[in-house]
Write a protein that holds these residues in place. Structure first.
Motif, PDB file in Angstrom:
ATOM      1  N   THR A  71       0.815  -1.213   0.000  1.00 47.92           N
ATOM      2  CA  THR A  71       0.000   0.000   0.000  1.00 47.92           C
ATOM      3  C   THR A  71       0.849   1.263   0.000  1.00 47.92           C
ATOM      4  OG1 THR A  71      -1.800  -1.136   1.143  1.00 47.92           O
ATOM      5  CG2 THR A  71      -1.769   1.261   1.286  1.00 47.92           C
ATOM      6  N   ALA A  72       1.961   1.242   0.724  1.00 48.06           N
ATOM      7  CA  ALA A  72       2.795   2.438   0.850  1.00 48.06           C
ATOM      8  C   ALA A  72       3.391   2.882  -0.480  1.00 48.06           C
ATOM      9  CB  ALA A  72       3.908   2.181   1.862  1.00 48.06           C
ATOM     10  N   MET A  73       3.480   1.989  -1.465  1.00 48.24           N
ATOM     11  CA  MET A  73       4.111   2.310  -2.740  1.00 48.24           C
ATOM     12  C   MET A  73       3.089   2.553  -3.855  1.00 48.24           C
ATOM     13  SD  MET A  73       7.088   2.929  -3.899  1.00 48.24           S
ATOM     14  CE  MET A  73       8.032   2.298  -2.510  1.00 48.24           C
ATOM     15  N   ALA A  74       1.819   2.294  -3.612  1.00 49.08           N
ATOM     16  CA  ALA A  74       0.807   2.345  -4.668  1.00 49.08           C
ATOM     17  C   ALA A  74       0.709   3.726  -5.305  1.00 49.08           C
ATOM     18  CB  ALA A  74      -0.542   1.911  -4.112  1.00 49.08           C
ATOM     19  N   ALA A  75       0.588   4.777  -4.502  1.00 52.68           N
ATOM     20  CA  ALA A  75       0.433   6.128  -5.054  1.00 52.68           C
ATOM     21  C   ALA A  75       1.659   6.533  -5.865  1.00 52.68           C
ATOM     22  CB  ALA A  75       0.172   7.123  -3.924  1.00 52.68           C
ATOM     23  N   TYR A  76       2.850   6.148  -5.408  1.00 47.76           N
ATOM     24  CA  TYR A  76       4.085   6.476  -6.122  1.00 47.76           C
ATOM     25  C   TYR A  76       4.071   5.851  -7.524  1.00 47.76           C
ATOM     26  CZ  TYR A  76       9.062   6.569  -7.273  1.00 47.76           C
ATOM     27  OH  TYR A  76      10.267   6.761  -7.914  1.00 47.76           O
ATOM     28  N   ILE A  77       3.632   4.613  -7.627  1.00 48.41           N
ATOM     29  CA  ILE A  77       3.583   3.941  -8.931  1.00 48.41           C
ATOM     30  C   ILE A  77       2.570   4.618  -9.843  1.00 48.41           C
ATOM     31  CG2 ILE A  77       3.058   1.774 -10.116  1.00 48.41           C
ATOM     32  CD1 ILE A  77       4.055   0.310  -7.600  1.00 48.41           C
ATOM     33  N   VAL A  78       1.400   4.953  -9.302  1.00 44.58           N
ATOM     34  CA  VAL A  78       0.363   5.621 -10.095  1.00 44.58           C
ATOM     35  C   VAL A  78       0.892   6.931 -10.670  1.00 44.58           C
ATOM     36  CG1 VAL A  78      -1.877   6.778  -9.986  1.00 44.58           C
ATOM     37  CG2 VAL A  78      -1.571   4.567  -8.872  1.00 44.58           C
ATOM     38  N   GLN A  79       1.647   7.664  -9.891  1.00 40.31           N
ATOM     39  CA  GLN A  79       2.130   8.981 -10.318  1.00 40.31           C
ATOM     40  C   GLN A  79       3.321   8.915 -11.263  1.00 40.31           C
ATOM     41  OE1 GLN A  79       2.957  10.974  -6.622  1.00 40.31           O
ATOM     42  NE2 GLN A  79       0.813  10.932  -5.953  1.00 40.31           N
ATOM     43  N   ASN A  80       4.141   7.868 -11.145  1.00 34.28           N
ATOM     44  CA  ASN A  80       5.426   7.872 -11.842  1.00 34.28           C
ATOM     45  C   ASN A  80       5.564   6.876 -12.984  1.00 34.28           C
ATOM     46  OD1 ASN A  80       7.377   9.801 -10.244  1.00 34.28           O
ATOM     47  ND2 ASN A  80       6.164   8.707  -8.708  1.00 34.28           N
ATOM     48  N   LEU A  81       4.733   5.854 -13.044  1.00 36.24           N
ATOM     49  CA  LEU A  81       4.861   4.891 -14.145  1.00 36.24           C
ATOM     50  C   LEU A  81       4.037   5.382 -15.332  1.00 36.24           C
ATOM     51  CD1 LEU A  81       6.075   2.175 -15.029  1.00 36.24           C
ATOM     52  CD2 LEU A  81       3.942   1.089 -14.304  1.00 36.24           C
ATOM     53  N   THR A  82       4.715   5.881 -16.344  1.00 36.59           N
ATOM     54  CA  THR A  82       4.030   6.433 -17.514  1.00 36.59           C
ATOM     55  C   THR A  82       4.307   5.655 -18.792  1.00 36.59           C
ATOM     56  OG1 THR A  82       5.881   7.966 -17.900  1.00 36.59           O
ATOM     57  CG2 THR A  82       4.043   8.761 -16.549  1.00 36.59           C
ATOM     58  N   GLU A  83       5.314   4.813 -18.780  1.00 42.97           N
ATOM     59  CA  GLU A  83       5.608   4.014 -19.963  1.00 42.97           C
ATOM     60  C   GLU A  83       6.304   2.719 -19.592  1.00 42.97           C
ATOM     61  OE1 GLU A  83       7.985   6.591 -22.369  1.00 42.97           O
ATOM     62  OE2 GLU A  83       9.827   6.172 -21.253  1.00 42.97           O
ATOM     63  N   ILE A  84       6.089   1.723 -20.443  1.00 38.99           N
ATOM     64  CA  ILE A  84       6.769   0.436 -20.316  1.00 38.99           C
ATOM     65  C   ILE A  84       7.427   0.173 -21.660  1.00 38.99           C
ATOM     66  CG2 ILE A  84       6.492  -2.045 -19.963  1.00 38.99           C
ATOM     67  CD1 ILE A  84       4.046  -1.425 -18.233  1.00 38.99           C
ATOM     68  N   GLY A  85       8.744   0.280 -21.702  1.00 39.59           N
ATOM     69  CA  GLY A  85       9.432   0.218 -22.991  1.00 39.59           C
ATOM     70  C   GLY A  85       8.996   1.411 -23.836  1.00 39.59           C
ATOM     71  N   GLN A  86       8.468   1.136 -25.026  1.00 42.67           N
ATOM     72  CA  GLN A  86       7.971   2.187 -25.908  1.00 42.67           C
ATOM     73  C   GLN A  86       6.481   2.432 -25.741  1.00 42.67           C
ATOM     74  OE1 GLN A  86      10.110   3.987 -27.877  1.00 42.67           O
ATOM     75  NE2 GLN A  86      11.666   2.794 -26.786  1.00 42.67           N
ATOM     76  N   ALA A  87       5.837   1.678 -24.870  1.00 44.39           N
ATOM     77  CA  ALA A  87       4.380   1.771 -24.719  1.00 44.39           C
ATOM     78  C   ALA A  87       4.004   2.797 -23.660  1.00 44.39           C
ATOM     79  CB  ALA A  87       3.814   0.411 -24.335  1.00 44.39           C
ATOM     80  N   ALA A  88       3.170   3.758 -24.045  1.00 46.97           N
ATOM     81  CA  ALA A  88       2.603   4.684 -23.072  1.00 46.97           C
ATOM     82  C   ALA A  88       1.545   3.926 -22.268  1.00 46.97           C
ATOM     83  CB  ALA A  88       1.979   5.879 -23.782  1.00 46.97           C
ATOM     84  N   VAL A  89       1.540   4.118 -20.959  1.00 50.71           N
ATOM     85  CA  VAL A  89       0.601   3.386 -20.107  1.00 50.71           C
ATOM     86  C   VAL A  89      -0.089   4.334 -19.138  1.00 50.71           C
ATOM     87  CG1 VAL A  89       1.989   1.274 -20.231  1.00 50.71           C
ATOM     88  CG2 VAL A  89       2.330   2.863 -18.320  1.00 50.71           C
ATOM     89  N   SER A  90      -1.244   3.900 -18.677  1.00 52.87           N
ATOM     90  CA  SER A  90      -1.940   4.613 -17.604  1.00 52.87           C
ATOM     91  C   SER A  90      -2.086   3.651 -16.435  1.00 52.87           C
ATOM     92  CB  SER A  90      -3.320   5.092 -18.074  1.00 52.87           C
ATOM     93  OG  SER A  90      -4.146   3.987 -18.417  1.00 52.87           O
TER      94      SER A  90
END
Length: 264
Positions: A143-162
Motif C-alpha cells: 500500500t505504501a508504494m501504490a500512489a508512487y507507482i500511479v504517479q510515476n509509471l508512464t511508460e513500459i518500454g515504448q508503450a505509453a501506459v496509464s
C-alpha cells in the motif's frame, strides 16, 4: 544455543541468512508485543523460511496473503496465538493497481512490466504477483508504494501506459497453461531434467544454469549436477517453471522415466 542461533546457522549454509534474520526480527517483535507483524512479499521459498521460524516458537503462528486466491508471492504474518482469539482480520497493507496500454501497437510482457517498475527504484520485495491480460495487467503492491507507482509509471518500454487503483475483486482468475511431459533422462541431474522439461539441449541448459537463469525451489541453482527429486520446482527466467511429478523408475537401458508438469 538459542532458537534464533539454530535457525540462522541452518540458513547461513544455504546463503539465506539475511532473509531469515529479517523474518526472525518480525517473529521476535510479535512475541514481545503479543500482536502480529507482516513481512514484505515473499516467494514460495521465503514463505517456507517463515513457516520454519513459526514452527520453532510455541506462541507463534503464521498466515499468508497475496491479495487474491492462487497468489504465488505472498506476505507472511507472524501472529501471537493469544491475539488470534480476539483479533479481527489482519491488515496486510496490500493494494492492487491496473496498468493499461493500447494493445493495437504494444504487447508488453511480464518481464517488461517488472523491469519498468524496478526502474522506478522499487524493490522486488514491495511487489507481489503481476497478472497479465490482453490489454492490461494487474500489479499487487504494498500500500505504501501504490500512489508512487500511479504517479510515476508512464511508460513500459515504448508503450505509453496509464495506471490506476483497482480492487482486489477486479483481479481475474489466474490462468496458467499446463503441459504434462513424459520423458526419459540419462540421470536425475538438474541439467538433464530441466533440459527435458523446457525442450532444450542439455549443453544449453548447463550454460543457462551457469548464467544464473535457473532456480530450483525458488533458490538459485548451485550447479548443473545438482540432484533433482519428486516435488522439486525448476524455474527458468522467461520460460516459466517445471515441476517434477513422478519418477517411476529406470528403463532397461538404465535411463530414468520422469513425469513433469510445465507451467507456461
Amino acid at each position: 544455543m538459542s532458537e534464533r542461533d539454530k535457525i540462522l546457522r541452518y540458513y547461513r549454509s544455504s546463503g539465506d541468512v539475511e532473509l531469515a534474520a529479517k523474518l526472525l526480527d518480525l517473529a521476535e517483535v510479535t512475541l514481545k508485543n503479543r500482536k502480529y507483524k507482516v513481512s514484505e512479499f515473499l516467494d514460495p521459498y521465503g514463505q517456507s523460511i517463515a513457516e520454519t521460524i513459526a514452527a520453532h516458537y510455541d506462541r507463534l503462528t503464521m498466515e499468508t496473503n497475496g491479495g487474491y486466491a492462487g497468489a504465488e508471492r505472498m506476505k507472511a504474518a507472524f501472529v501471537d496465538t493469544d491475539f488470534l482469539d480476539y483479533a479481527g482480520s489482519l491488515d496486510y497493507c496490500i493494494d492492487t493497481l491496473v496498468i493499461q496500454w493500447d494493445s493495437r501497437y504494444y504487447r508488453p510482457s511480464h518481464r517488461d512490466v517488472l523491469g519498468a517498475l524496478m526502474g522506478l527504484g522499487i524493490k522486488r520485495e514491495i511487489l507481489g504477483d503481476i497478472i497479465m491480460a490482453s490489454e492490461q495487467c494487474y500489479v499487487i503492491t504494498d500500500t505504501a508504494m501504490a500512489a508512487y507507482i500511479v504517479q510515476n509509471l508512464t511508460e513500459i518500454g515504448q508503450a505509453a501506459v496509464s495506471v490506476s487503483q483497482a480492487s482486489l475483486d477486479d483481479i481475474p482468475a489466474k490462468e496458467e497453461k499446463v503441459k504434462e511431459i513424459r520423458s526419459t533422462v540419462a540421470s536425475l541431474r538438474l541439467d538433464a531434467v530441466a533440459a527435458s522439461g523446457f525442450g532444450t539441449s542439455r549443453t544449453r541448459m548447463a550454460e543457462d544454469i551457469a548464467a544464473a537463469k535457473v532456480k530450483i525451489n525458488w533458490q538459485e541453482a548451485k550447479s548443473s549436477s545438482q540432484a533433482v527429486k519428486v516435488g522439486d520446482v525448476i524455474s527458468m527466467r522467461g520460460r516459466g517453471r517445471v515441476e517434477v511429478i513422478e519418477v517411476p523408475g529406470q528403463t532397461k537401458k538404465g535411463r530414468y522415466s520422469v513425469l513433469l508438469r510445465r507451467f507456461m
